[in-house]
Enzyme design. Structure first.
Site, PDB file in Angstrom:
ATOM      1  N   ILE A 145      -9.739  -1.096  30.617  1.00 15.59           N
ATOM      2  CA  ILE A 145     -10.483  -2.235  30.310  1.00 15.59           C
ATOM      3  C   ILE A 145      -9.561  -3.411  29.580  1.00 15.59           C
ATOM      4  O   ILE A 145      -9.561  -4.566  30.192  1.00 15.59           O
ATOM      5  CB  ILE A 145     -11.964  -2.119  29.515  1.00 15.59           C
ATOM      6  N   ARG A 228     -18.149  -1.254  20.914  1.00 13.93           N
ATOM      7  CA  ARG A 228     -19.198  -0.273  20.138  1.00 13.93           C
ATOM      8  C   ARG A 228     -19.470  -1.321  18.841  1.00 13.93           C
ATOM      9  O   ARG A 228     -18.668  -1.881  18.488  1.00 13.93           O
ATOM     10  CB  ARG A 228     -18.475   1.102  19.612  1.00 13.93           C
ATOM     11  N   GLU A 257     -29.892  -7.646  11.804  1.00 11.02           N
ATOM     12  CA  GLU A 257     -29.329  -8.580  10.852  1.00 11.02           C
ATOM     13  C   GLU A 257     -28.296  -9.585  11.664  1.00 11.02           C
ATOM     14  O   GLU A 257     -28.134 -10.664  11.092  1.00 11.02           O
ATOM     15  CB  GLU A 257     -28.482  -7.958   9.896  1.00 11.02           C
ATOM     16  N   HIS A 269     -26.473  -5.681  25.784  1.00 11.55           N
ATOM     17  CA  HIS A 269     -25.700  -4.458  26.152  1.00 11.55           C
ATOM     18  C   HIS A 269     -25.697  -4.658  27.771  1.00 11.55           C
ATOM     19  O   HIS A 269     -25.656  -3.615  28.503  1.00 11.55           O
ATOM     20  CB  HIS A 269     -26.424  -3.060  25.888  1.00 11.55           C
ATOM     21  N   GLY A 271     -22.371  -4.888  29.084  1.00 10.85           N
ATOM     22  CA  GLY A 271     -21.133  -4.670  29.554  1.00 10.85           C
ATOM     23  C   GLY A 271     -20.972  -3.936  30.922  1.00 10.85           C
ATOM     24  O   GLY A 271     -20.349  -4.441  31.981  1.00 10.85           O
TER      25      GLY A 271
END
Length: 384
Positions: A145, A228, A257, A269, A271
């Site tokens: 990547i 991550r 948060e 998420h 990706g």
């Protein structure tokens, strides 16, 4: 018919890649393998018959890799299969971090129906951004990547710095010659206008972005994390965004948060969430399972070394064992004492473990296989 348990919904193309000798099932008494995406296998009751676990994706934090190694279960992942999808999202994130696109879209939704054009002309200055051309992008991690992100950023006119002390030969060959290799991460942080993270989560990379490393970065730096969530210390990032030290933070990993903090964009998420990436990962994982179960070949394992060989002779024995002295001697002694001719032997080691493929021109009886399995430091023996 060999059965493979699927713990998540898997692309139908996996069935085609597996072929007619395999079947994907949700439950099985004696499965040969497990195929999954995001299901957490920590605490999962893995059947003793399982030879391999394949993750249709790159990260394996949801799999107890070390525990499975001790049981002789090979864990595969699919590096590079979703690289294009993540690369495209990273390029999108670069633009989102640079321009007031999201805030501008949300603002337009609040406009009254009277003289929309006039309101837009007056308010658009609040969402002005900057261009990425000519800016410096620091790419942390030059795997499948990271290389694609860096190469495409060069094509977009960016000055690209790359950091990866463990870069593979294949990745190095694919890297654009205009990318500058940086040997010190602190130097990359200090020189970059944008930083994008493309490394796995390990003890060495956890919170690689923290209060100390942020202090070394340029004021207004923009950070992209599609790898991550734990690579960044969220509290340190929030403080830096609020102070203006970080101009924008875009992450693919939601955390309570982070939500609602101005200057932080949290993606759900996305990706590898493309049809093409899911198909590619499923097919790659399925093919790795078949090649291992049928031929004993290992590629893209995260807990055992890559080891493969064309079939030679009448019988193949594969052995998972510890990487210590004299194990190979004990295995070949068993065969030689029984008058078994070894046609070919390939052995590879990585860290604590090793993997050996033995091809014989003679048949190897079950009792000899059992005798090999009882040798010291041998974890698992298979006759194929």
């Amino acid at each position: 018919m060999k059965e493979i348990i699927k713990l998540n919904a898997i692309s139908h193309l996996a069935d085609q890649a597996l072929g007619s000798d395999y079947k994907l099932v949700e439950k099985s008494q004696s499965p040969v393998a497990v195929l999954l995406r995001s299901f957490s296998m920590h605490g999962y009751d893995l059947p003793k018959s399982v030879l391999a676990v394949a993750r249709a994706g790159a990260g394996v934090n949801n799999i107890p890799v070390g525990e499975y190694a001790e049981r002789g279960v090979v864990v595969f992942n699919t590096p590079g299969a979703n690289a294009n999808a993540v690369k495209e999202l990273a390029i999108c994130a670069l633009l989102l971090a640079s321009r007031g696109i999201i805030d501008g879209i949300e603002w337009v939704k609040t406009l009254s129906s009277d003289d929309v054009a006039g309101q837009v002309e007056k308010g658009k200055k609040n969402f002005a951004g900057s261009e990425i051309m000519g800016k410096t992008l620091g790419v942390v991690g030059l795997g499948a990547i990271g290389v694609q992100v860096g190469n495409n950023a060069v094509r977009l006119g960016m000055n690209v710095l790359g950091y990866d002390p463990f870069i593979s030969i294949d990745s190095a060959w694919k890297l654009n010659h205009n990318i500058t290799k940086i040997d010190n991460l602190s130097e990359l942080f200090s020189k970059s206008d944008y930083i994008t993270l493309h490394v796995p989560l390990t003890d060495g990379t956890k919170h690689v972005v923290n209060a100390e490393t942020i202090s070394k970065m340029k004021d207004g730096v923009k950070i992209i994390n599609l790898s991550r969530g734990e690579l960044c210390d969220n509290n340190a990032v929030i403080d830096a965004v609020k102070s203006g030290k970080i101009g924008a933070y875009i992450t693919d990993f939601a955390a309570p948060e982070l939500i609602g903090v101005k200057g932080i964009t949290v993606l759900p998420h996305l990706g590898a969430s493309t049809e093409e990436a899911e198909d590619n990962c499923a097919v790659m994982a399925a093919r790795q399972i078949v090649d291992f179960v049928d031929n004993g070949n290992i590629s893209n394992s995260v807990n055992f070394p890559s080891c493969s060989a064309p079939r030679a002779g009448k019988c193949r024995i594969t052995v998972i064992h510890r990487n210590v002295k004299y194990v190979l001697n004990s295995l070949t002694d068993v065969l030689s004492q029984a008058g078994i001719n070894i046609e070919n032997l390939v052995s590879q080691s990585r860290g604590e473990y090793a993997y050996t493929i033995i091809d014989s021109s003679d048949d190897v009886t079950p009792d000899l296989v059992d005798k090999m399995a009882k040798s010291d430091n041998v974890i698992r023996v298979r006759k194929i």
